[in-house]
Enzyme design. Structure first.
Site, mmCIF file in Angstrom:
data_model
loop_
_atom_site.group_PDB
_atom_site.id
_atom_site.type_symbol
_atom_site.label_atom_id
_atom_site.label_comp_id
_atom_site.label_asym_id
_atom_site.label_seq_id
_atom_site.Cartn_x
_atom_site.Cartn_y
_atom_site.Cartn_z
ATOM 1 N N LYS A 1 4.831 112.740 -24.488
ATOM 2 C CA LYS A 1 4.275 114.043 -24.136
ATOM 3 C C LYS A 1 5.393 114.888 -23.531
ATOM 4 O O LYS A 1 6.176 114.398 -22.716
ATOM 5 C CB LYS A 1 3.137 113.843 -23.130
ATOM 6 N N SER B 1 -5.055 116.848 -22.005
ATOM 7 C CA SER B 1 -3.978 117.722 -22.454
ATOM 8 C C SER B 1 -2.947 117.028 -23.344
ATOM 9 O O SER B 1 -2.093 117.686 -23.938
ATOM 10 C CB SER B 1 -3.256 118.318 -21.240
ATOM 11 N N SER C 1 -6.629 113.457 -19.250
ATOM 12 C CA SER C 1 -5.705 113.891 -20.296
ATOM 13 C C SER C 1 -5.093 112.792 -21.142
ATOM 14 O O SER C 1 -4.444 113.075 -22.142
ATOM 15 C CB SER C 1 -4.589 114.744 -19.691
#
Length: 455
Positions: A83, A161, A185
């Site tokens: 990420k 996310s 997330s």
């Protein structure tokens, strides 16, 4: 020995892939080349940047270690996507924001990136996310929104996310991925993409040199195809060897959270969850369904006083949201950050005091039991209505986060895993343990995964 074609080997879960390397059935370089080619051909906004040169260098080193009979770890040569909150040497960390698109590249790896590199894993690059990691839906107007691969006809959310991290694994672009989880997330993207996601207890895995959303609530965790993969990744992220073993189903105690978590779930989710519970009971698990007052109180605190995440996000991003830079930001993210501006010291203290008290109470009441419920109350929603209407976006975002964010507030580690279902879209089962009981959580998750999946 049964040689695997690189294209087939590239679709294996992490632990079986490393085993294939060990037996000589697969080649780390060939697998990495397949994945880099897939990433180059992808047009779904999954990766923000790739690290092809680094990936191939690491894959060649892994191959040399296997050839010498000295693999670095149980995950040596396994590809991983990061990420884009994690610093990676020589790469820009964008946090999914236009404001950081041209930032100075990181000088060194964040500690968790370095840990996985030491374990011999192959870093493919940086994946997309909600801007500054502040939404459970995964939409990003700056870098594009990765569409959920489980619906080829209608674009649906990837979950957020850690959107790109989950879609990378679900689409066969990466074997594993690492995300962060502040309100869900890791678990939400894993859930809507049919994967396993593990949210660790605070402090278990370092978050140094990771762009923060909430310095209090942020945690680091893996997204993978199996619980076994997450067990090995958890160890590697801490720089240790995996020692967790599969637990016993017989005698296991589960508490179905009747407070909020079962409210207004889609029928397909309710049906899959109820059937999973029945299979677990038939396997010897003791199941109790009851209200959990700490969950209701956590929700009340957030509604009445605002959230720790909003307060800390505003403190971190204040200059951006209060200045000219705000024009370059996603307005939906800005509006959530600005909720922290109106919070008082009393509001923040109410949150901090309540989470300590409620977490302690809940841990005492749980004893050796685990709390379970659906990870998300619905299948992945369509993207178009969310993009078209902020009110719809906010309502769906809050509902998507409803079950998982309790775990962050109460510091409960959790594992999201796919449930057997009649739906073509994934639904997910959430297993939670009391604070810092991660080893026992992962042991239990190993034990029940095949039952929850209906295998």
């Amino acid at each position: 020995m049964t040689d695997l074609a690189p294209e087939r080997a590239a679709d294996l879960a992490a632990v079986p892939l490393a085993r294939a390397y060990l037996t000589g059935d697969a080649d780390p370089v060939a697998v990495t080349e397949v994945l880099l080619e897939r990433i180059a051909d992808d047009d779904n906004a999954v990766f923000i940047s790739t690290a092809a040169e680094r990936a191939l260098r690491e894959a060649r080193s892994a191959k040399a270690r296997y050839d010498a009979g000295r693999p670095a770890s149980s995950l040596d040569g396994v590809p991983v996507a990061w990420k884009d909150l994690f610093d990676m040497a020589g790469e820009v960390t964008t946090a999914g924001s236009n404001l950081l698109r041209n930032a100075t590249p990181a000088e060194e790896d964040s500690p968790v990136v370095a840990f996985l590199a030491s374990a011999g894993m192959v870093a493919l690059g940086k994946t997309n996310l909600t801007e500054f990691a502040f939404s459970g839906l995964g939409l990003n107007p700056h870098y594009g929104t990765p569409a959920n691969p489980h619906d080829k006809d209608t674009p649906r959310i990837p979950g957020g996310s850690s959107s790109g991290s989950a879609v990378a694994v679900a689409s066969g672009l990466a074997t594993t991925a690492i995300g962060s989880d502040t309100g869900g997330s890791v678990r939400i993207p894993a859930a809507v993409n049919g994967l396993v996601g593990y949210k660790s207890s605070e402090g278990r895995i370092t978050k140094e040199k990771v762009v923060p959303l909430s310095v209090t609530l942020d945690t680091v965790g893996p997204i993978a195809r199996t619980v076994e993969d997450c067990v090995h990744l958890d160890a590697a992220l801490r720089g240790v060897a995996p020692t967790i073993r599969r637990g016993n189903v017989a005698g296991m105690r589960l508490i179905v959270c009747e407070t909020l978590w079962l409210d207004d779930c889609e029928e397909v989710v309710t049906d899959a969850f109820e059937k999973a519970i029945k299979r677990l009971e038939q396997a010897g698990v003791t199941v109790e369904t009851r209200n959990i007052p700490q969950v209701a109180e956590a929700a009340r605190i957030g509604a009445e006083h605002g959230t720790i995440t909003a307060a800390e996000a505003y403190a971190y991003h204040r200059e951006s949201v209060e200045g000219a830079d705000v024009e370059e930001m996603d307005g939906r993210v800005v509006s959530r950050i600005l909720r922290g501006k109106t919070m008082t010291a009393q509001d923040l203290l109410a949150n901090q005091t309540a989470r300590v008290t409620l977490s302690r109470q809940l841990g005492q009441e749980m004893e050796d039991a685990f709390i379970v419920g659906p990870t998300v109350p619905h299948v992945a929603p369509e993207i178009a209505p969310l993009d078209a209407d902020w009110e719809v976006f906010n309502r769906v975002n809050l509902k998507t986060l409803r079950n998982t964010m309790t775990g962050n507030f109460l510091n409960m580690p959790g594992v999201a895993m796919p449930m057997a279902s009649t739906s073509s879209l994934p639904v997910s089962f959430l297993l939670n343990a009391k604070s810092n009981d991660d080893d026992r959580l992962l042991s239990a998750a190993l034990a029940i995964e095949h039952i929850v999946r209906g295998e």
